[in-house]
Enzyme design. Structure first.
Site, PDB file in Angstrom:
ATOM      1  N   GLY A 283       0.758  -1.240   0.000  1.00  0.00           N
ATOM      2  CA  GLY A 283       0.000   0.000   0.000  1.00  0.00           C
ATOM      3  C   GLY A 283       0.789   1.291   0.000  1.00  0.00           C
ATOM      4  N   GLU A 326       3.742  -6.789   1.813  1.00  0.00           N
ATOM      5  CA  GLU A 326       3.609  -7.145   0.389  1.00  0.00           C
ATOM      6  C   GLU A 326       3.627  -5.917  -0.508  1.00  0.00           C
ATOM      7  OE1 GLU A 326      -0.272  -8.911   0.646  1.00  0.00           O
ATOM      8  OE2 GLU A 326       0.523 -10.901   0.998  1.00  0.00           O
ATOM      9  N   PRO A 327       4.729  -5.175  -0.542  1.00  0.00           N
ATOM     10  CA  PRO A 327       4.752  -3.978  -1.382  1.00  0.00           C
ATOM     11  C   PRO A 327       4.758  -4.320  -2.875  1.00  0.00           C
ATOM     12  CG  PRO A 327       6.936  -4.415  -0.489  1.00  0.00           C
ATOM     13  CD  PRO A 327       6.010  -5.390   0.167  1.00  0.00           C
ATOM     14  N   GLY A 328       4.026  -3.545  -3.645  1.00  0.00           N
ATOM     15  CA  GLY A 328       4.050  -3.705  -5.101  1.00  0.00           C
ATOM     16  C   GLY A 328       4.542  -2.411  -5.738  1.00  0.00           C
ATOM     17  N   ARG A 329       3.637  -1.420  -5.726  1.00  0.00           N
ATOM     18  CA  ARG A 329       3.932  -0.138  -6.349  1.00  0.00           C
ATOM     19  C   ARG A 329       5.233   0.492  -5.857  1.00  0.00           C
ATOM     20  NH1 ARG A 329      -0.224   3.068  -8.159  1.00  0.00           N
ATOM     21  NH2 ARG A 329      -1.607   1.892  -6.790  1.00  0.00           N
ATOM     22  N   ARG A 366      -3.911   3.484 -16.404  1.00  0.00           N
ATOM     23  CA  ARG A 366      -4.204   4.122 -15.122  1.00  0.00           C
ATOM     24  C   ARG A 366      -4.896   5.484 -15.239  1.00  0.00           C
ATOM     25  NH1 ARG A 366      -0.925   5.484 -11.710  1.00  0.00           N
ATOM     26  NH2 ARG A 366      -2.142   4.973  -9.868  1.00  0.00           N
ATOM     27  N   TYR A 370      -8.231   5.328 -13.266  1.00  0.00           N
ATOM     28  CA  TYR A 370      -8.201   5.929 -11.925  1.00  0.00           C
ATOM     29  C   TYR A 370      -7.982   7.445 -11.955  1.00  0.00           C
ATOM     30  CZ  TYR A 370      -6.706   1.067 -10.873  1.00  0.00           C
ATOM     31  OH  TYR A 370      -6.572  -0.296 -10.791  1.00  0.00           O
ATOM     32  N   CYS A 397      -8.945   5.053 -29.910  1.00  0.00           N
ATOM     33  CA  CYS A 397     -10.249   5.615 -30.244  1.00  0.00           C
ATOM     34  C   CYS A 397     -11.090   5.742 -29.005  1.00  0.00           C
ATOM     35  CB  CYS A 397     -10.959   4.735 -31.256  1.00  0.00           C
ATOM     36  SG  CYS A 397     -10.373   5.112 -32.880  1.00  0.00           S
TER      37      CYS A 397
HETATM   38  C1  PLP Z   1      -2.379  -4.986  -4.528  1.00  0.00           C
HETATM   39  C2  PLP Z   1      -1.969  -5.728  -3.340  1.00  0.00           C
HETATM   40  C3  PLP Z   1      -0.702  -5.526  -2.805  1.00  0.00           C
HETATM   41  C4  PLP Z   1       0.265  -4.506  -3.311  1.00  0.00           C
HETATM   42  O1  PLP Z   1      -0.231  -3.227  -3.193  1.00  0.00           O
HETATM   43  P1  PLP Z   1       0.698  -1.950  -3.530  1.00  0.00           P
HETATM   44  O2  PLP Z   1      -0.210  -0.818  -3.270  1.00  0.00           O
HETATM   45  O3  PLP Z   1       1.084  -2.074  -4.952  1.00  0.00           O
HETATM   46  O4  PLP Z   1       1.843  -1.996  -2.610  1.00  0.00           O
HETATM   47  C5  PLP Z   1      -0.320  -6.319  -1.740  1.00  0.00           C
HETATM   48  N1  PLP Z   1      -1.152  -7.256  -1.224  1.00  0.00           N
HETATM   49  C6  PLP Z   1      -2.382  -7.468  -1.729  1.00  0.00           C
HETATM   50  C7  PLP Z   1      -3.226  -8.522  -1.142  1.00  0.00           C
HETATM   51  C8  PLP Z   1      -2.845  -6.710  -2.790  1.00  0.00           C
HETATM   52  O5  PLP Z   1      -4.068  -6.917  -3.265  1.00  0.00           O
END
Ligand code: PLP
Length: 476
Positions: A283, A326-329, A366, A370, A397
């Protein structure tokens, strides 16, 4: 240790591409990548051009085509190290950060995060396969999803990765599958996901923590879930999971979350469940524009770790549970830029000036999904003064296919290379073939070398899945 780029006012006449370059004195390794607009290795070279990972961006486009995702290995590795080191520094218990692959799932990315000691979270059979093929060890992979297929559950069990159970159907299916295994005497370790009921003020579509969410068990049903698990010998509930949302800058939600979750852990232990992991999800946000001011990775982890320690002390726990995140972004978002080639332009007198690029919502959904904001520079005119506020439009388009609404740019002409920053997360992974446009290639850059990590799709690739029934051809 907050490193920020020099931010100039939004006056288009005073600005140029240079303003997004890092000019802090901090060594590269200490800058939190999620606080930068450009990747850490971004530089202005002697030809007035943008360089990333030691590679001239304009030359990369000449060589690998346009549009092009350019992923900076050092930025990605630095973000991984910040998570790993911050956990070690601020949390005395065991810990693990896993990369949320949905942000960008491909083998090269999985291999890089694994080599930095992180695991991955996956949400489909193919994301799982990608991680395993890239060498992520199964004991560092967790499997998410609110509607995993039976086949996906079987794949997860066979691979030995930990399933994060989302709902009753899955819990019952898993209990059965686990009981049918050859080694059924060893209970199958699982984690359980609950909706945390914590609000945060990001865009509605990227909130998952409030109660009305499709993800996870309702916390009101927690006792029933724990009771079921306590009676199911084939499953061992080893952890609890919650994810609040995405692109979060406030720290309060992640102060509150561990406290809520330690309460859940105590309840689970009343049911004699062997719960010893608390997984707080991802998050943490990144800087997409100069107005964004996310905490550093280190500061975010410090907040979570402190709150965990406090909650455990208050609860009288003698041992700290294992902490997972669980970082993604925030791992990959700022490590990548998308390079486009400028094409047609259009002026609507008194209203807008449009410049069009050779991609758009198919490679970056995005903005249209969003209303996300981005910033751009012209890679081959880095020091030219910004003279105009233009609308950067995509080529699809769809009137809403606008990459940036008010981009402060120098005079541009067809053939210029426009670089949009912060495109590492949820761009490639959410890309589509809308308008039957083939998806871009991606190159990984490091030390002056570029390697293709995603090959460019071709029109033949798209036609390969297309079938024309014989009765339609004979009618011609
Ligand atoms: C999307 C998600 C993440 C990663 O979120 P980021 O905002 O990209 O860090 C981690 N865990 C779960 C379960 C998610 O759905």
């Amino acid at each position: 240790m907050v490193a920020t780029s020099p931010i100039e006012p939004q006056n288009p006449t005073q600005t140029s591409g240079q303003r997004y370059l890092v000019s802090s004195d901090l060594p590269l390794a200490e800058r939190s990548p999620n606080q930068e607009l450009l990747p850490l290795t971004a530089k202005l070279n002697g030809r007035d051009r943008l360089e990333i990972g030691g590679c001239d961006v304009t030359e990369l486009v000449e060589r690998y085509g346009s549009p092009l995702y350019i992923l900076d290995e050092l930025s990605l590795r630095t973000a991984c190290r910040h998570y790993r080191d911050a956990l070690a520094k601020h949390y005395p218990g065991e810990s693990l950060a896993v990369f949320a692959s949905k942000a960008w799932s491909c083998q090269a990315v999985a291999a890089i995060v694994a080599s930095e000691g992180l695991g991955t979270d996956v949400v489909s059979g193919c994301e799982l396969q990608t991680s395993l093929t890239a060498g992520v060890s199964a004991d560092r992979i967790v499997f998410h999803g609110n509607n995993k297929s039976r086949r996906e559950l079987e794949q997860a069990i066979a691979a030995g990765v930990t399933v994060i159970v989302d709902n009753w159907l899955e819990l019952e299916t898993l209990a059965k599958l686990a009981g049918d295994r050859a080694d059924r005497d060893r209970p199958l370790p699982v984690m359980v996901r609950f909706t945390p009921g914590i609000e945060c003020h990001t865009h509605e579509y990227i909130q998952t923590g409030h109660i009305d969410s499709k993800f996870g068990f309702d916390p009101d049903g927690m006792r029933a879930v724990f009771e079921f698990l306590s009676k199911t010998a084939s499953l061992a509930c080893i952890g609890l999971h919650a994810h609040i949302g995405s692109q979060i800058f406030e720290t309060q939600p992640h102060v509150d979350l561990p406290q809520v979750m330690v309460g859940w852990l105590q309840l689970a232990r009343e049911f004699d469940l062997p719960v010893n992991t608390i997984n707080v999800g991802g998050g943490l946000g990144i800087r997409y524009t100069e107005a964004d001011d996310p905490p550093s990775i280190d500061a975010w982890i410090e907040t979570v770790a402190k709150s965990m320690k406090t909650a455990c002390e208050r609860a009288g726990l003698t041992e700290l549970p294992r902490l997972m995140c669980e970082p993604g972004r925030s791992l990959i978002g700022s490590a990548c830029v998308t390079a486009y080639t400028v094409g047609s332009q259009k002026t609507v007198p008194g209203l807008s000036h449009y410049i069009t690029v050779d991609g758009g919502m198919s490679d970056n959904p995005r903005p249209i999904t969003y209303q996300s904001l981005y910033r751009a520079v012209v890679a081959n005119k880095m020091t030219a003064e910004a003279t105009q506020a233009v609308t950067v439009a995509g080529k699809h388009c769809e009137s809403g296919d606008v990459v940036i609404k008010e981009a402060a740019l120098p005079d541009t002409e067809p053939g210029d290379i426009l670089v949009v920053m912060g495109t590492g997360a949820y761009n490639y992974s959410m890309a589509s073939n809308y308008n039957r446009i083939a998806r871009p290639a991606a190159v990984l850059v490091e030390g002056g070398e570029a390697n293709v990590i995603i090959a460019r799709e071709t029109d033949e690739d798209l036609m390969r899945f297309d079938r024309l029934p014989a009765r339609l051809t004979s009618a011609r």
